[in-house]
Design an enzyme around this catalytic site. Structure first.
Site, mmCIF file in Angstrom:
data_model
loop_
_atom_site.group_PDB
_atom_site.id
_atom_site.type_symbol
_atom_site.label_atom_id
_atom_site.label_comp_id
_atom_site.label_asym_id
_atom_site.label_seq_id
_atom_site.Cartn_x
_atom_site.Cartn_y
_atom_site.Cartn_z
ATOM 1 N N GLU A 125 -6.555 6.710 -0.982
ATOM 2 C CA GLU A 125 -6.275 5.292 -0.347
ATOM 3 C C GLU A 125 -6.819 4.203 -1.100
ATOM 4 O OE1 GLU A 125 -4.705 5.112 2.730
ATOM 5 O OE2 GLU A 125 -4.048 7.234 2.157
ATOM 6 N N HIS A 154 1.503 4.369 -3.055
ATOM 7 C CA HIS A 154 1.439 5.706 -2.745
ATOM 8 C C HIS A 154 2.717 6.271 -3.329
ATOM 9 C CE1 HIS A 154 -2.011 6.450 -0.390
ATOM 10 N NE2 HIS A 154 -1.497 5.744 0.748
ATOM 11 N N HIS A 185 0.577 -1.234 0.006
ATOM 12 C CA HIS A 185 -0.020 -0.173 0.058
ATOM 13 C C HIS A 185 0.781 1.310 0.010
ATOM 14 C CE1 HIS A 185 -3.543 2.582 1.407
ATOM 15 N NE2 HIS A 185 -2.681 3.254 2.130
ATOM 16 N N GLU A 186 2.040 1.316 1.087
ATOM 17 C CA GLU A 186 2.632 2.304 0.961
ATOM 18 C C GLU A 186 3.407 2.668 -0.169
ATOM 19 O OE1 GLU A 186 2.135 4.364 3.159
ATOM 20 O OE2 GLU A 186 0.868 3.212 4.392
#
Length: 299
Positions: free
Chosen positions: A224, A148, A144-145
């Site tokens: 997100e 980003h 997830h990071e």
């Protein structure tokens, strides 16, 4: 670098549109007749909007390290740290970006990524997250990071914040001058802005600032969902990310410091100003994810 240039160009275009709009509405002559030089105001709005936002972006990594107390893993001291660094680097390679710095900070379950450039970012996880999640769930959070970073979300958030700042600075001061001129009509004793300008500017900075925060928070919530989908693309399945979010829901993860709240895997605010959607909505979106829905492009 392309996003930085886009950021600069966008702010220049915003200032140009504000100037053209002011001319078309006949505001230039009115404002200048009452002591406000439109060109100087546009320049000030640009510097405040672009300058402040780009400065915060450029110092985002050292500020994040300082405010969260991040310890960078230069040489892993145990098997967990070695696995963490290896996993981040593997995911970064799969996402087509440079290897980020990897760090750990003390606290409740959370994680974040930050940095001005894709190839020199920072990914940090809390000790609470490492202790409360299994390897698959931590890997999903790291994905997830990394998503980003690969999506350029830090720069895009800065761009949006900069544009909002430019509008707030320009509108609050232009309206402030108009209000002040109305209150002081027929008064030849003073020059320059008076109390009407000062009060109006302060009030509008607050009111328009709140409105701008709603726009920025909306985009933060949207990104997100993209990062969750990006994690699923990196891992090749949605199950680990769903499990990680479900684990966060049961843990009631604490938010990061306010300056990092929008960067974390989980936020603490709600409704209009929330930087993160409810965990239930994120899980539902992943369950409904179809092949090709991810904004992350993998080679």
């Amino acid at each position: 670098m392309q996003r930085i240039l886009l950021f600069l160009l966008t702010n220049v275009l915003v200032v140009a549109v504000l100037g053209v709009t002011a001319n078309l509405l006949g505001l230039r002559g009115y404002l200048q007749a009452n002591g406000l030089h439109l060109g100087m105001l546009l320049g000030f709005a640009f510097l405040m909007g672009f300058g402040g936002a780009i400065f915060s972006l450029l110092i985002s990594k050292p500020m994040a390290k300082w405010t969260a107390g991040v310890r960078i893993i230069d040489q892993p001291s145990n098997a967990t740290e070695a696995w963490l660094v290896q996993t981040v680097h593997e995911l970064a390679e799969r996402a087509g970006i440079g290897r980020p710095e990897v760090g750990v900070f003390d606290g409740a379950p959370n994680a974040f990524a930050t940095g001005a450039f894709k190839n020199s970012a920072l990914v940090a996880v809390s000790t609470g997250l490492l202790e409360s999640m299994n390897a698959d769930e931590v890997r999903a959070v790291l994905g997830h990071e990394i998503a980003h970073v690969a999506n350029g979300d830090m720069v895009t958030m800065t761009l949006i914040q900069g544009v909002m700042n430019t509008f707030v600075v320009f509108l609050s001061r232009a309206i402030g001058y108009a209000v002040d001129a109305f209150l002081r009509r027929g008064d030849d004793r003073g020059h320059g802005p008076g109390i009407g300008y000062l009060l109006t500017t302060v009030v509008l900075d607050i009111v328009l600032g709140f409105a701008a925060a709603i726009v920025v928070a909306w985009f933060s919530r949207h990104r997100e969902f993209r990062a969750d989908a990006g994690s699923a693309a990196l891992l090749g399945q949605t199950r680990p990310m769903i499990a990680a979010l479900d684990r966060l829901r049961s843990l009631h993860a604490a938010p990061l410091p306010r300056s990092l709240a929008a960067l974390g895997i989980h936020g603490g605010m709600s409704q209009l100003f929330a930087t993160h959607p409810p965990l239930e909505e994120r899980i539902a979106a992943l369950r409904n994810l179809r092949p090709g829905d991810s904004a992350l492009r993998l080679d």
